[in-house]
Motif scaffolding. Structure first.
Motif: not given
Length: 362
Positions: A266-289
């Motif tokens: 039920w945690e409502s606040q963003p996890d900063p470490s998870l946010a970094v992993r989300i962004m790293e995965r996204a740019v790995e999958v789609c470098p053009a992003l």
């Protein structure tokens, strides 16, 4: 059939779509009553946080698959003919890695990852992508035309369509589902039928208290960068509870980078470490992003968390009598709320019609 007073509890995508379809039929005076309305952002209110898109994960031959199937047509019509609704077409690529087999995401996405899923004959341009076009580590991929929904536009659009059809909206807090049947709560008199579209709150609503409904926490990053395609992966190297997807919302709504599927949280606040992993995965999958600059090339609008209303056993769409009042349930779609919205709403409306007929014969 005499006119029936209907109270729909909940103003998420399930409640609003049910109200819209029911308002197109004669014989109903409809009130949508809810704690949260479009424009609100609260952890209890799942619909504003969704991506949202059409990426079916329901298994072939199930009721859920049929609800998804019946939803594609209306969403495609909105994308093609009603730009004011905030829905647009976007090419979707589904990437599969053999090593993800058996993971939480791969199991969740099993139909989506299939080379020949049931929806291949529903969505346009379904095809397998050639192996040589895939980046290293991807074993297979499919592509099709999907839609992405800007929820900040779409939810108010649903309200506007309901208002045009005479639906009334009211803020209300409910401790028990029968609170909606109190005399004079409905402006036209006592409610004849209640429709329960309370999502995650069905777990605590008196008279329902469905403990099989649990949150599946989704964390996202919204960026200004535009993605060339919608992308989803069969898994990540960062753990079972984490996922990878990218989708660009219509009408300047930004690009959604996800995510997570943290069941029971039920945690409502963003996890900063998870946010970094989300962004790293996204740019790995789609470098053009990010223009090849890694996460430093991402222009972040905000970080956000939403709770998917997951129900063990799937959506609950059924009718029952509670305290002598007919209640129709439509909740528990989990992460599929938008892509099954019209199918589920029509099933709920059909039950309302059945109940209205039963009442007329009493």
């Amino acid at each position: 059939m005499s006119t029936k007073n209907v109270v729909i509890i909940g103003a998420g995508v399930a409640g609003l779509t049910t109200a819209l379809l029911l308002s197109r039929k004669p014989g109903y005076k409809i009130l949508v009553a809810a704690k949260h309305m479009p424009g609100d952002y609260d952890i209890e209110y799942a619909s504003p946080w969704a991506g949202a898109n059409y990426m079916p994960v329901s298994m072939s031959g199930t009721a859920a698959a049929e609800w998804d199937r019946r939803t594609w047509g209306p969403l495609a019509d909105l994308a093609a003919n009603h730009p004011e609704a905030g829905v647009h077409f976007q090419e979707c690529h589904i990437h599969t890695r053999a090593k993800d087999k058996g993971s939480t995401t791969a199991n969740w996405f099993s139909e989506l990852l299939s080379p020949n899923p049931w929806f291949s004959t529903v969505v346009p341009n379904f095809r397998s992508l050639p192996k040589e076009s895939l980046r290293p580590g991807i074993d297979s991929a499919t592509s099709f035309t999907s839609v992405c929904i800007n929820t900040a536009i779409y939810l108010p659009w649903l309200v506007s369509q309901c208002l045009a059809n005479g639906v009334i909206f009211k803020r209300a807090l409910f401790e028990h589902v029968l609170d909606a049947s109190y005399p004079n709560f409905h402006p036209y008199g006592t409610a004849d039928i209640i429709v329960n579209c309370t999502g995650l709150m069905a777990s605590t609503l008196g008279g329902v208290q469905d403990k099989t409904v649990v949150p599946a926490r989704g964390q996202i990053v919204v960026v200004r960068n535009a993605a060339p395609n919608m992308v989803s992966m069969s898994g990540t190297d960062d753990g079972d509870a984490e996922t990878c997807y990218i989708m660009t919302r219509a009408a300047g709504g930004g690009t959604i980078l996800g995510g997570s599927y943290q069941k029971g949280s039920w945690e409502s606040q963003p996890d900063p470490s998870l946010a970094v992993r989300i962004m790293e995965r996204a740019v790995e999958v789609c470098p053009a992003l990010a223009g090849g600059k890694g996460i430093k090339g991402l222009d972040v609008i905000r970080h956000a968390v939403g709770l998917r209303p997951v129900r063990e056993g799937g959506n609950r769409i059924e009718r029952e009598q509670i305290g002598g009042v007919w209640v129709v349930h439509n909740y528990g779609a989990g992460g599929a709320g938008y892509q099954c919205s019209y199918g589920c709403a029509q099933a709920a409306v059909d039950l309302v019609d059945e109940v209205a007929g039963l009442r007329a014969r009493l």
